[in-house]
Scaffold this active site. Structure first.
Site, PDB file in Angstrom:
ATOM      1  N   HIS A 177     -11.681   2.199   7.704  1.00 46.73           N
ATOM      2  CA  HIS A 177     -10.898   3.163   7.785  1.00 46.73           C
ATOM      3  C   HIS A 177      -9.889   2.401   7.468  1.00 46.73           C
ATOM      4  O   HIS A 177      -8.945   1.599   7.774  1.00 46.73           O
ATOM      5  CB  HIS A 177     -10.646   3.362   8.835  1.00 46.73           C
ATOM      6  CG  HIS A 177     -11.611   4.177   9.734  1.00 46.73           C
ATOM      7  ND1 HIS A 177     -11.687   5.428   9.728  1.00 46.73           N
ATOM      8  CD2 HIS A 177     -12.735   3.819  10.653  1.00 46.73           C
ATOM      9  CE1 HIS A 177     -12.378   6.366  10.921  1.00 46.73           C
ATOM     10  NE2 HIS A 177     -12.974   4.364  11.065  1.00 46.73           N
ATOM     11  N   MET A 201     -13.697   1.357  12.847  1.00 38.57           N
ATOM     12  CA  MET A 201     -13.041   0.779  13.539  1.00 38.57           C
ATOM     13  C   MET A 201     -13.946  -0.426  12.887  1.00 38.57           C
ATOM     14  O   MET A 201     -15.273  -0.332  13.030  1.00 38.57           O
ATOM     15  CB  MET A 201     -13.234  -0.454  15.084  1.00 38.57           C
ATOM     16  CG  MET A 201     -13.445  -1.192  15.416  1.00 38.57           C
ATOM     17  SD  MET A 201     -13.559  -2.545  15.131  1.00 38.57           S
ATOM     18  CE  MET A 201     -15.880  -2.476  15.234  1.00 38.57           C
ATOM     19  N   PRO A 202     -13.361  -1.270  11.496  1.00 42.58           N
ATOM     20  CA  PRO A 202     -11.707  -1.280  12.105  1.00 42.58           C
ATOM     21  C   PRO A 202     -11.278  -1.012  11.208  1.00 42.58           C
ATOM     22  O   PRO A 202     -11.314  -0.257  10.125  1.00 42.58           O
ATOM     23  CB  PRO A 202     -11.733  -2.792  11.041  1.00 42.58           C
ATOM     24  CG  PRO A 202     -12.863  -3.952  11.236  1.00 42.58           C
ATOM     25  CD  PRO A 202     -14.262  -2.637  11.263  1.00 42.58           C
ATOM     26  N   TYR A 203      -9.676  -0.918  11.192  1.00 38.97           N
ATOM     27  CA  TYR A 203      -8.569   0.244  10.744  1.00 38.97           C
ATOM     28  C   TYR A 203      -7.581  -1.608   9.823  1.00 38.97           C
ATOM     29  O   TYR A 203      -6.863  -1.765  10.885  1.00 38.97           O
ATOM     30  CB  TYR A 203      -7.749   0.605  12.217  1.00 38.97           C
ATOM     31  CG  TYR A 203      -8.910   0.972  13.380  1.00 38.97           C
ATOM     32  CD1 TYR A 203      -9.320   3.205  12.891  1.00 38.97           C
ATOM     33  CD2 TYR A 203      -8.880   0.853  14.273  1.00 38.97           C
ATOM     34  CE1 TYR A 203     -10.279   3.441  13.522  1.00 38.97           C
ATOM     35  CE2 TYR A 203      -9.946   1.735  15.255  1.00 38.97           C
ATOM     36  CZ  TYR A 203     -10.751   2.558  14.556  1.00 38.97           C
ATOM     37  OH  TYR A 203     -11.765   2.902  15.827  1.00 38.97           O
TER      38      TYR A 203
END
Lengths: 61, 61, 61, 61, 61, 61
Positions: free
Chosen positions: A40, A1-3
């Site tokens: 990611h 996270m974040p994606y």
């Protein structure tokens, strides 16, 4: 996270995709405070026959 | 904006995909009031081995 | 299958959303040959502070 | 409904993907109470050049 | 990686959502061989007015 | 096109989200060559009860 997901037309070089992942990760980390390790990035590539704007596909222009 | 994604099994013809983009864009414009120029449609095609309903893949039926 | 997602700014009325689902389903069925019963439409609504084009959010314009 | 998407690196065997669909469907049904017939599972496979974690793509490690 | 998204109607309890995350993670790990630590599960909840099947929204049935 | 989606936990300030959109747009433009005008960024915020890593939700840690 974040994606992060980046959807774009196919055709970018491998070097462009490497730089995209690096620079987007930096941008997200700097602005949200998330550590890079938690970020990611996924690239999804489309063909011109699968994207339409204003009702017309890129492959039909 | 709006952004429309249509996920479906691969196998449609190019003519079907062209018509899909045109007709979906019209449907979204008429019902939401968004101008066609602002409507983006993406088609994502799946293989039968990557879609399962009720626990069984389309490729296993 | 097919699965359709429509992402758009919040603010449409319930009647607009009802019509959107009906008309998009018809458009997808007519052009792909899929029976209406197999077509799923999801609406995802965004606030203006969560959408940016050209680097500027809708809430900042 | 529910709609489940599993994004993962390509390279799993067909048997692994079949088992994935079966077992995920069971897990979702048991925990949400949704009947299996209503559960849709989509697998989306990525290449190592399209996934980056911590700013580095899997293909560059 | 893998990244799992579960889209479903709102209304499940917190206990159901906790169990969903646990059981789906186990199912994905067992069938793909991915370590649990690498598996990310996101739940996205929809209102009945934002989901339509066969052209009819859940809120209109 | 490109279309960028950033999924993250809720809780960032409005200033952080504004900067996120600006910086990510610049990163994508510089590395892919796409003009800023064509780059769309969507932020999707999740609650801690809807994100699990390694089988455990953020709200349960």
């Amino acid at each position: 996270m974040p994606y992060v997901t980046v959807k774009m037309l196919e055709g970018r070089t491998d070097d462009q995709k490497r730089a995209l992942v690096t620079k987007v990760t930096e941008a997200v980390s700097e602005t949200t405070g998330a550590p890079k390790e938690a970020i990611h990035v996924m690239i999804e590539e489309m063909s011109k026959s699968n994207l339409g704007i204003a009702g017309v596909r890129k492959s039909d222009q």
